[in-house]
Design an enzyme around this catalytic site. Structure first.
Site, PDB file in Angstrom:
ATOM      1  CG  ASP A 200      -1.937   1.012   1.315  1.00  0.00           C
ATOM      2  OD1 ASP A 200      -2.812   0.962   0.437  1.00  0.00           O
ATOM      3  OD2 ASP A 200      -1.911   1.874   2.209  1.00  0.00           O
ATOM      4  CD  GLU A 242      -2.311   2.630  -3.456  1.00  0.00           C
ATOM      5  OE1 GLU A 242      -3.428   3.128  -3.628  1.00  0.00           O
ATOM      6  OE2 GLU A 242      -1.749   2.602  -2.341  1.00  0.00           O
TER       7      GLU A 242
HETATM    8  C1  NOJ Z   1      -4.573   3.037  -0.447  1.00  0.00           C
HETATM    9  C2  NOJ Z   1      -5.719   2.091  -0.305  1.00  0.00           C
HETATM   10  O1  NOJ Z   1      -6.031   1.555  -1.568  1.00  0.00           O
HETATM   11  C3  NOJ Z   1      -6.874   2.870   0.285  1.00  0.00           C
HETATM   12  O2  NOJ Z   1      -8.051   2.115   0.297  1.00  0.00           O
HETATM   13  C4  NOJ Z   1      -6.497   3.320   1.676  1.00  0.00           C
HETATM   14  O3  NOJ Z   1      -7.516   4.137   2.213  1.00  0.00           O
HETATM   15  C5  NOJ Z   1      -5.195   4.117   1.659  1.00  0.00           C
HETATM   16  N1  NOJ Z   1      -4.173   3.499   0.879  1.00  0.00           N
HETATM   17  C6  NOJ Z   1      -4.648   4.290   3.064  1.00  0.00           C
HETATM   18  O4  NOJ Z   1      -4.117   3.072   3.507  1.00  0.00           O
END
Ligand code: NOJ
Length: 537
Positions: A200, A242
């Site tokens: 993440d 991501e």
């Molecule tokens: C990216 C995630 O995809 C999202 O759902 C989340 O709220 C944020 N990161 C914070 O962890």
């Protein structure tokens, strides 16, 4: 051992809490998921990506963990999780989990200790400032839901940094103890049997935070360090990240660092292409994407669990996508996105939905599908923010769509579940689910798709048609996708010599057999045809 397994994978992501409830408490759980593995195996997926599984107060749907070494008790136990890994492996399905280590929940014992005293061993695990940082109104990820990126903590008598919500304090990645802990977390889950991690918020993890400097440099060395560590522990472990960053920055994330990155740029361009009925944005994306180092791979997606992020489009482009897919204000989020599922965005038009997924799955990269997309599930705009697209899976026309026997569910079902569900679509050969099964199995029999090269075939074709080709040492495949509503014919005869004996492997319906000269290839409105040109072995 197949180290590059991720290049030929079909990834399916889900939230355990909305997939299948086995104990009647209204919340999905691991035992419920185990009971649905045969469904996933039949669909043809090969890798399951689980959204956060750790204990959490759930203020950001699990992206706010309080213990990285455990399972949210609502889902079951570590023992149940080990069973899940075993049962998934029996069906040839790998499991990867979300690794959310940019931040923790403010209820995490590390943060509670850190704020309690400057002498806490965890004080330096977070990012503090004695003074009120002047840049605290900058860099918000959730505008409208978040006011600033530094919040004053009265117990700590200091400001702490949080890229996301104020209940998600950022870990201080420059602290070697924090780095060691992150490696230990990865090693723990690898030891249990996961095949890797969806990391993440990677650009924020490697941000060297300097109060007052929002453009502080990135610490890519940490990614190399982490890659080495996971690879020593398990040679074929995957790091899928991501990282929604500018195209010029992307290559820094690959090469001895991350194996796969979600292709956010392609996602936004696909949305634009679908909205305008025009393949140009996808052609641009294919042309502009940087060449990847050996072993690196894109992950493609149409929708994920967050809003469709249009921030990298120009204002005009964004306006077109908003007009087509998010016409009313309640469909929009954070001034940059759309909080809808794909099927309703495409007017629930089966032809158009199939066209969109045929295109996604035929482009370079590993396709990622989110639960319910295979049914064309809808959203519930009465739910807050991103929750609109996080409704329970629709299994059957039975009570609660077969998701749970409880009176109250974690979230309401999206409208239309009585007719839009697995059971109904399973019995219908024309359904989206039946089509998905055929499409995924066709794709898995085509080694050149996804892992091979992917290029735009630059010959004159009717407006609205995208022609592209996947090639590798095993053969080559031609793809025609008509993003427009009107039927047309494409002249692909320039590829006839390469083809010899072209064979159609998948299409929407109702075409005459393909001719060897490829001179007049008919396409329905929103039609598509996958044609094998050559097979070397
Ligand atoms: C990216 C995630 O995809 C999202 O759902 C989340 O709220 C944020 N990161 C914070 O962890």
């Amino acid at each position: 051992m197949n180290e590059r397994w991720y290049s030929k994978a079909v990834v399916y992501c889900l939230d355990i809490d909305t997939f299948q409830d086995s104990n009647g408490d209204g919340v999905g759980d691991i035992r419920g998921l185990i009971g649905r593995l045969d469904y996933l195996a039949r669909l043809g997926i090969t890798c399951l990506w689980l959204h956060p599984i750790h204990p959490s107060p759930n203020r950001d749907d699990g992206y706010d963990a309080t213990d990285f070494y455990n399972i949210d008790p609502r889902f079951g136990t570590l023992g149940d999780f080990a069973e899940l890994l075993h049962e998934a492996r029996n069906r040839g399905i790998r499991v990867i989990i979300d690794l959310v280590v940019n931040h923790v929940s403010n209820e995490h014992p590390w943060f509670q200790s850190a704020r309690s005293s400057p002498d806490s061993p965890y004080r330096d695990w977070f990012v503090w400032s004695e003074e009120a940082p002047s840049d605290r109104k900058q860099g918000m990820v959730f505008p409208g839901e978040q006011d600033e990126t530094w919040t004053y903590d009265r117990t700590a008598k200091a400001w702490f940094y949080h890229r996301f919500y104020d209940f998600q304090p950022d870990l201080n990645i420059t602290n070697p103890e924090v780095r060691e802990e992150i490696k230990k977390i990865c090693a723990f889950w690898l030891q249990l049997g996961v095949s890797g991690f969806r990391m993440d918020a990677v650009p924020f993890i490697i941000e060297r935070t300097e109060p007052g400097n929002p453009d502080s440099p990135k610490d890519f060395a940490f990614l190399s360090e982490l890659r080495q560590h996971v690879q020593w522990r398990q040679g074929d472990a995957l790091l899928l990240a991501e990282a929604n960053v500018e195209p010029a920055e992307l290559t820094d994330y690959f090469g001895g660092r991350l194996h796969m990155l979600f292709d956010f740029m392609l996602n936004a361009r696909l949305m634009l292409a679908l909205a305008r009925h025009d393949p140009e944005p996808v052609i641009d994306a294919l042309r502009d994407t940087p060449a990847l180092p050996d072993g690196a791979q894109w992950a493609t997606f149409l929708r994920n669990h967050d809003e469709v992020d249009l921030s990298r489009l120009t204002a005009d482009q964004r306006a077109d996508v908003f007009e087509a897919f998010g016409p009313s204000p309640d469909m929009r989020l954070y001034d940059r996105g759309i909080r809808r599922r794909l099927a309703p965005m495409l007017g629930n038009d089966l032809r158009r939905i199939q066209l969109a997924y045929a295109l996604q799955f035929s482009l370079r990269g590993t396709p990622v599908l989110r639960y319910g997309e295979e049914l064309g599930m809808g959203e519930d705009l009465s739910l807050e923010g991103r929750m609109a697209i996080r409704t329970p899976m629709q299994w059957s026309p039975a009570r609660n769509a077969g998701f749970s026997s409880a009176d109250t569910l974690i979230r309401p079902l999206a409208e239309g579940w009585e007719t839009l569900n697995v059971t109904v679509q399973r019995n219908d050969r024309q359904s989206l689910l039946s089509w998905f099964e055929r499409m995924i199995h066709t794709l898995r029999e085509a080694p050149e798709v996804g892992a091979g090269s992917c290029e735009h075939v630059d010959v004159p074709v009717p407006r609205g048609v995208l022609a592209h080709r996947a090639v590798d040492s095993t053969g080559s495949m031609l793809f025609l996708h008509n993003l427009a509503d009107s039927a047309c014919e494409a002249d692909m005869s320039s590829l006839a010599a390469e083809a010899g004996y072209p064979v159609e492997v998948l299409s929407d319906d109702g075409y005459d057999p393909i001719t060897d000269d490829l001179a007049t290839v008919a396409l329905n409105g929103y039609g598509f045809r996958w044609i094998r040109l050559r097979r070397n072995s």
